[in-house]
Design a protein around this motif. Structure first.
Motif, PDB file in Angstrom:
ATOM      1  N   ASP A  14      43.355  34.990  34.197  1.00  0.00           N
ATOM      2  CA  ASP A  14      42.501  33.827  35.063  1.00  0.00           C
ATOM      3  C   ASP A  14      41.900  34.678  36.338  1.00  0.00           C
ATOM      4  OD1 ASP A  14      42.024  32.347  37.315  1.00  0.00           O
ATOM      5  OD2 ASP A  14      43.368  30.610  36.317  1.00  0.00           O
ATOM      6  N   ARG A  15      40.884  34.917  36.179  1.00  0.00           N
ATOM      7  CA  ARG A  15      40.014  35.455  37.210  1.00  0.00           C
ATOM      8  C   ARG A  15      40.101  35.286  38.451  1.00  0.00           C
ATOM      9  NH1 ARG A  15      33.442  34.099  37.223  1.00  0.00           N
ATOM     10  NH2 ARG A  15      33.507  31.837  37.086  1.00  0.00           N
ATOM     11  N   HIS A  16      40.195  33.715  38.895  1.00  0.00           N
ATOM     12  CA  HIS A  16      40.427  33.418  40.108  1.00  0.00           C
ATOM     13  C   HIS A  16      41.641  33.891  40.556  1.00  0.00           C
ATOM     14  CE1 HIS A  16      37.011  30.911  38.789  1.00  0.00           C
ATOM     15  NE2 HIS A  16      36.429  31.205  39.868  1.00  0.00           N
ATOM     16  N   GLU A  17      42.796  33.287  39.933  1.00  0.00           N
ATOM     17  CA  GLU A  17      44.082  33.633  40.177  1.00  0.00           C
ATOM     18  C   GLU A  17      44.418  35.297  40.523  1.00  0.00           C
ATOM     19  OE1 GLU A  17      48.703  33.177  38.496  1.00  0.00           O
ATOM     20  OE2 GLU A  17      46.995  33.953  37.077  1.00  0.00           O
ATOM     21  N   ARG A  20      42.349  36.239  43.900  1.00  0.00           N
ATOM     22  CA  ARG A  20      43.081  35.563  44.976  1.00  0.00           C
ATOM     23  C   ARG A  20      44.278  36.510  45.412  1.00  0.00           C
ATOM     24  NH1 ARG A  20      41.952  34.461  49.257  1.00  0.00           N
ATOM     25  NH2 ARG A  20      40.247  33.243  48.366  1.00  0.00           N
ATOM     26  N   VAL A  30      37.711  36.290  49.007  1.00  0.00           N
ATOM     27  CA  VAL A  30      37.225  36.364  47.644  1.00  0.00           C
ATOM     28  C   VAL A  30      35.694  36.030  47.660  1.00  0.00           C
ATOM     29  CG1 VAL A  30      37.453  35.308  45.531  1.00  0.00           C
ATOM     30  CG2 VAL A  30      39.481  36.022  46.746  1.00  0.00           C
ATOM     31  N   ASP A  33      31.610  33.108  43.148  1.00  0.00           N
ATOM     32  CA  ASP A  33      31.522  33.417  41.808  1.00  0.00           C
ATOM     33  C   ASP A  33      29.994  34.057  41.887  1.00  0.00           C
ATOM     34  OD1 ASP A  33      34.350  33.080  41.348  1.00  0.00           O
ATOM     35  OD2 ASP A  33      33.787  31.127  40.304  1.00  0.00           O
ATOM     36  N   THR A  38      34.193  36.950  39.547  1.00  0.00           N
ATOM     37  CA  THR A  38      34.738  36.777  41.049  1.00  0.00           C
ATOM     38  C   THR A  38      35.031  38.004  41.689  1.00  0.00           C
ATOM     39  OG1 THR A  38      35.766  34.859  40.141  1.00  0.00           O
ATOM     40  CG2 THR A  38      36.528  35.552  42.051  1.00  0.00           C
ATOM     41  N   TYR A  50      36.352  40.387  39.025  1.00  0.00           N
ATOM     42  CA  TYR A  50      37.010  39.992  38.170  1.00  0.00           C
ATOM     43  C   TYR A  50      36.362  39.160  37.063  1.00  0.00           C
ATOM     44  CZ  TYR A  50      41.257  41.448  40.637  1.00  0.00           C
ATOM     45  OH  TYR A  50      42.279  42.638  41.169  1.00  0.00           O
ATOM     46  N   THR A  52      37.576  36.779  33.506  1.00  0.00           N
ATOM     47  CA  THR A  52      38.573  36.069  32.590  1.00  0.00           C
ATOM     48  C   THR A  52      38.394  36.799  31.051  1.00  0.00           C
ATOM     49  OG1 THR A  52      38.850  33.979  34.045  1.00  0.00           O
ATOM     50  CG2 THR A  52      39.700  33.980  31.869  1.00  0.00           C
TER      51      THR A  52
END
Length: 135
Positions: A14-17, A20, A30, A33, A38, A50, A52
């Motif tokens: 998960d790119r956001h996780e 972050r 961060v 996008d 990210t 990052y 996904t």
């Protein structure tokens, strides 16, 4: 023109996780996008983009970050406060410890996608330690 690393793509579940997580540990922001990426920009202008991974397993990589002693204190505090398991060695045998390689401090921990992260306050080979040769 001198050769410099500009960016690298870091595959994640998960790119956001994952973005972050790293930004929080390092005290960074961060970025917005950008397409499928990210970004987390480091102070030297290098960006970890990052993405996904769709299908398959994320291949674990190792990322080492050279930071100041004050930044180490802050980041290590966030690691401890977040309950992140940490190690003094890359093989993860010295659990709950940091190292003092080259007269500095270092710590290893895993990100949510299984990448090995390392924080160091001295570049490898910059000092002497027992059993190790250095410049």
């Amino acid at each position: 023109m001198a050769v410099e690393l500009n960016h690298t793509i870091v595959y994640a579940r998960d790119r956001h996780e994952s973005a972050r997580f790293l930004a929080d540990v390092l005290g960074l922001e961060v970025g917005a996008d950008w397409g499928p990426f990210t970004p987390v920009e480091l102070s030297n202008g290098v960006t970890l983009d990052y993405a996904t991974l769709r299908g398959g397993e994320v291949a674990p990589q190792h990322y080492a970050f050279l930071i100041s002693e004050a930044e180490f204190d802050a980041a290590f505090g966030r690691i401890q406060d977040g309950g992140v398991e940490y190690f003094a060695d890359p093989m993860r045998t010295r659990v709950g410890m940091i190292n003092h390689n080259d007269g500095g401090r270092g710590v290893y921990f895993m990100d949510p996608s299984g990448h090995g992260m390392e924080l160091i306050t001295r570049p490898y080979g910059s000092g002497q330690e027992p059993g190790r040769t250095g410049v």
